[in-house]
Design a protein around this motif. Structure first.
Motif, PDB file in Angstrom:
ATOM      1  N   GLU A  40       0.815  -1.212   0.000  1.00  0.00           N
ATOM      2  CA  GLU A  40       0.000   0.000   0.000  1.00  0.00           C
ATOM      3  C   GLU A  40       0.852   1.266   0.000  1.00  0.00           C
ATOM      4  O   GLU A  40       0.414   2.319  -0.452  1.00  0.00           O
ATOM      5  CB  GLU A  40      -0.942   0.005   1.210  1.00  0.00           C
ATOM      6  N   LEU A  41       2.071   1.174   0.520  1.00  0.00           N
ATOM      7  CA  LEU A  41       2.968   2.324   0.577  1.00  0.00           C
ATOM      8  C   LEU A  41       3.857   2.457  -0.658  1.00  0.00           C
ATOM      9  O   LEU A  41       4.604   3.432  -0.777  1.00  0.00           O
ATOM     10  CB  LEU A  41       3.851   2.232   1.830  1.00  0.00           C
ATOM     11  N   CYS A  42       3.772   1.485  -1.559  1.00  0.00           N
ATOM     12  CA  CYS A  42       4.613   1.475  -2.758  1.00  0.00           C
ATOM     13  C   CYS A  42       3.888   2.100  -3.949  1.00  0.00           C
ATOM     14  O   CYS A  42       2.667   2.071  -4.031  1.00  0.00           O
ATOM     15  CB  CYS A  42       5.018   0.041  -3.112  1.00  0.00           C
ATOM     16  N   LYS A  43       4.677   2.610  -4.882  1.00  0.00           N
ATOM     17  CA  LYS A  43       4.123   3.190  -6.108  1.00  0.00           C
ATOM     18  C   LYS A  43       3.593   2.120  -7.047  1.00  0.00           C
ATOM     19  O   LYS A  43       2.691   2.377  -7.836  1.00  0.00           O
ATOM     20  CB  LYS A  43       5.189   4.001  -6.834  1.00  0.00           C
ATOM     21  N   ALA A  44       4.188   0.947  -6.997  1.00  0.00           N
ATOM     22  CA  ALA A  44       3.803  -0.199  -7.826  1.00  0.00           C
ATOM     23  C   ALA A  44       4.062  -1.446  -6.989  1.00  0.00           C
ATOM     24  O   ALA A  44       4.760  -1.384  -5.972  1.00  0.00           O
ATOM     25  CB  ALA A  44       4.632  -0.232  -9.111  1.00  0.00           C
ATOM     26  N   PRO A  45       3.521  -2.586  -7.378  1.00  0.00           N
ATOM     27  CA  PRO A  45       3.780  -3.798  -6.597  1.00  0.00           C
ATOM     28  C   PRO A  45       5.283  -4.101  -6.509  1.00  0.00           C
ATOM     29  O   PRO A  45       6.008  -3.950  -7.494  1.00  0.00           O
ATOM     30  CB  PRO A  45       3.056  -4.892  -7.380  1.00  0.00           C
ATOM     31  N   PRO A  46       5.747  -4.505  -5.333  1.00  0.00           N
ATOM     32  CA  PRO A  46       7.151  -4.890  -5.185  1.00  0.00           C
ATOM     33  C   PRO A  46       7.465  -6.102  -6.070  1.00  0.00           C
ATOM     34  O   PRO A  46       6.579  -6.897  -6.373  1.00  0.00           O
ATOM     35  CB  PRO A  46       7.284  -5.270  -3.708  1.00  0.00           C
ATOM     36  N   THR A  47       8.723  -6.222  -6.460  1.00  0.00           N
ATOM     37  CA  THR A  47       9.153  -7.405  -7.194  1.00  0.00           C
ATOM     38  C   THR A  47      10.046  -8.243  -6.280  1.00  0.00           C
ATOM     39  O   THR A  47      10.772  -7.706  -5.445  1.00  0.00           O
ATOM     40  CB  THR A  47       9.919  -7.058  -8.486  1.00  0.00           C
ATOM     41  N   PHE A  48       9.973  -9.560  -6.451  1.00  0.00           N
ATOM     42  CA  PHE A  48      10.706 -10.496  -5.606  1.00  0.00           C
ATOM     43  C   PHE A  48      11.644 -11.333  -6.464  1.00  0.00           C
ATOM     44  O   PHE A  48      11.250 -11.815  -7.525  1.00  0.00           O
ATOM     45  CB  PHE A  48       9.729 -11.431  -4.879  1.00  0.00           C
ATOM     46  N   THR A  49      12.868 -11.492  -5.986  1.00  0.00           N
ATOM     47  CA  THR A  49      13.841 -12.393  -6.615  1.00  0.00           C
ATOM     48  C   THR A  49      14.257 -13.390  -5.553  1.00  0.00           C
ATOM     49  O   THR A  49      14.697 -13.002  -4.461  1.00  0.00           O
ATOM     50  CB  THR A  49      15.067 -11.610  -7.127  1.00  0.00           C
ATOM     51  N   ASN A  50      14.106 -14.677  -5.845  1.00  0.00           N
ATOM     52  CA  ASN A  50      14.410 -15.753  -4.896  1.00  0.00           C
ATOM     53  C   ASN A  50      15.720 -16.422  -5.284  1.00  0.00           C
ATOM     54  O   ASN A  50      15.851 -16.935  -6.398  1.00  0.00           O
ATOM     55  CB  ASN A  50      13.273 -16.767  -4.876  1.00  0.00           C
ATOM     56  N   LEU A  51      16.670 -16.432  -4.352  1.00  0.00           N
ATOM     57  CA  LEU A  51      18.030 -16.889  -4.643  1.00  0.00           C
ATOM     58  C   LEU A  51      18.495 -17.956  -3.658  1.00  0.00           C
ATOM     59  O   LEU A  51      18.370 -17.780  -2.443  1.00  0.00           O
ATOM     60  CB  LEU A  51      18.998 -15.702  -4.556  1.00  0.00           C
ATOM     61  N   ASP A  52      19.045 -19.041  -4.177  1.00  0.00           N
ATOM     62  CA  ASP A  52      19.752 -20.005  -3.348  1.00  0.00           C
ATOM     63  C   ASP A  52      21.200 -19.531  -3.251  1.00  0.00           C
ATOM     64  O   ASP A  52      21.830 -19.238  -4.278  1.00  0.00           O
ATOM     65  CB  ASP A  52      19.721 -21.405  -3.969  1.00  0.00           C
ATOM     66  N   LEU A  53      21.724 -19.442  -2.045  1.00  0.00           N
ATOM     67  CA  LEU A  53      23.092 -18.969  -1.834  1.00  0.00           C
ATOM     68  C   LEU A  53      24.078 -20.041  -2.285  1.00  0.00           C
ATOM     69  O   LEU A  53      24.063 -21.157  -1.776  1.00  0.00           O
ATOM     70  CB  LEU A  53      23.309 -18.628  -0.358  1.00  0.00           C
ATOM     71  N   GLU A  54      24.924 -19.687  -3.230  1.00  0.00           N
ATOM     72  CA  GLU A  54      25.941 -20.615  -3.726  1.00  0.00           C
ATOM     73  C   GLU A  54      27.222 -20.522  -2.915  1.00  0.00           C
ATOM     74  O   GLU A  54      27.841 -21.535  -2.610  1.00  0.00           O
ATOM     75  CB  GLU A  54      26.243 -20.320  -5.199  1.00  0.00           C
ATOM     76  N   SER A  55      27.653 -19.309  -2.613  1.00  0.00           N
ATOM     77  CA  SER A  55      28.858 -19.136  -1.809  1.00  0.00           C
ATOM     78  C   SER A  55      28.856 -17.744  -1.204  1.00  0.00           C
ATOM     79  O   SER A  55      28.165 -16.851  -1.682  1.00  0.00           O
ATOM     80  CB  SER A  55      30.117 -19.351  -2.653  1.00  0.00           C
ATOM     81  N   ARG A  56      29.655 -17.590  -0.139  1.00  0.00           N
ATOM     82  CA  ARG A  56      29.794 -16.293   0.522  1.00  0.00           C
ATOM     83  C   ARG A  56      31.251 -16.174   0.968  1.00  0.00           C
ATOM     84  O   ARG A  56      31.790 -17.085   1.580  1.00  0.00           O
ATOM     85  CB  ARG A  56      28.870 -16.218   1.728  1.00  0.00           C
ATOM     86  N   GLU A  57      31.849 -15.045   0.658  1.00  0.00           N
ATOM     87  CA  GLU A  57      33.219 -14.777   1.065  1.00  0.00           C
ATOM     88  C   GLU A  57      33.197 -13.581   2.003  1.00  0.00           C
ATOM     89  O   GLU A  57      32.538 -12.581   1.724  1.00  0.00           O
ATOM     90  CB  GLU A  57      34.099 -14.451  -0.150  1.00  0.00           C
ATOM     91  N   GLU A  58      33.879 -13.659   3.088  1.00  0.00           N
ATOM     92  CA  GLU A  58      34.020 -12.550   4.024  1.00  0.00           C
ATOM     93  C   GLU A  58      35.404 -11.953   3.823  1.00  0.00           C
ATOM     94  O   GLU A  58      36.398 -12.672   3.779  1.00  0.00           O
ATOM     95  CB  GLU A  58      33.871 -13.038   5.469  1.00  0.00           C
ATOM     96  N   PHE A  59      35.473 -10.641   3.723  1.00  0.00           N
ATOM     97  CA  PHE A  59      36.766  -9.962   3.538  1.00  0.00           C
ATOM     98  C   PHE A  59      36.981  -8.962   4.633  1.00  0.00           C
ATOM     99  O   PHE A  59      36.093  -8.432   5.204  1.00  0.00           O
ATOM    100  CB  PHE A  59      36.817  -9.252   2.177  1.00  0.00           C
TER     101      PHE A  59
END
Length: 99
Positions: free
Chosen positions: A80-99
């Motif tokens: 209701e607070l958005c100008k248009a419907p939000p869009t969703f992207t669903n992601l499976d995490l493949e890898s994460r690197e911490e630096f």
């Protein structure tokens, strides 16, 4: 496998969105699921454009969270607070690197 959902939206009501999120967090999350981290980002190049990054332990936990009545209520109020419907992207995490 960890799961990440990106929610992109446009709003002129950022302060109201922030208050709503603070109220939701104040209610607390059930012990059996919900996001482990939520990051809200504002696009420097496009005023009013935001991306929320919601991280979950798994896709299954994310979907269970999506099916909760309080999550549905939050999503409805957010839309209701958005100008248009939000869009969703669903992601499976493949890898994460911490630096």
């Amino acid at each position: 496998m960890e799961f990440i959902q990106l929610i992109e939206y446009e709003t002129d009501n950022a302060d109201e969105m922030r208050r709503m999120a603070e109220e939701w967090r104040a209610k607390g999350q059930p012990n059996d699921g919900g996001p482990t981290r939520i990051t809200v980002c504002h696009d420097r190049e496009r005023p009013g454009h935001y991306v929320t990054i919601a991280e979950f332990p798994s896709y299954e936990v994310a979907m269970a969270n999506s099916n909760r009545p309080e999550t549905h209520e939050f999503a409805t109020r957010m839309a209701e607070l958005c100008k248009a419907p939000p869009t969703f992207t669903n992601l499976d995490l493949e890898s994460r690197e911490e630096f």
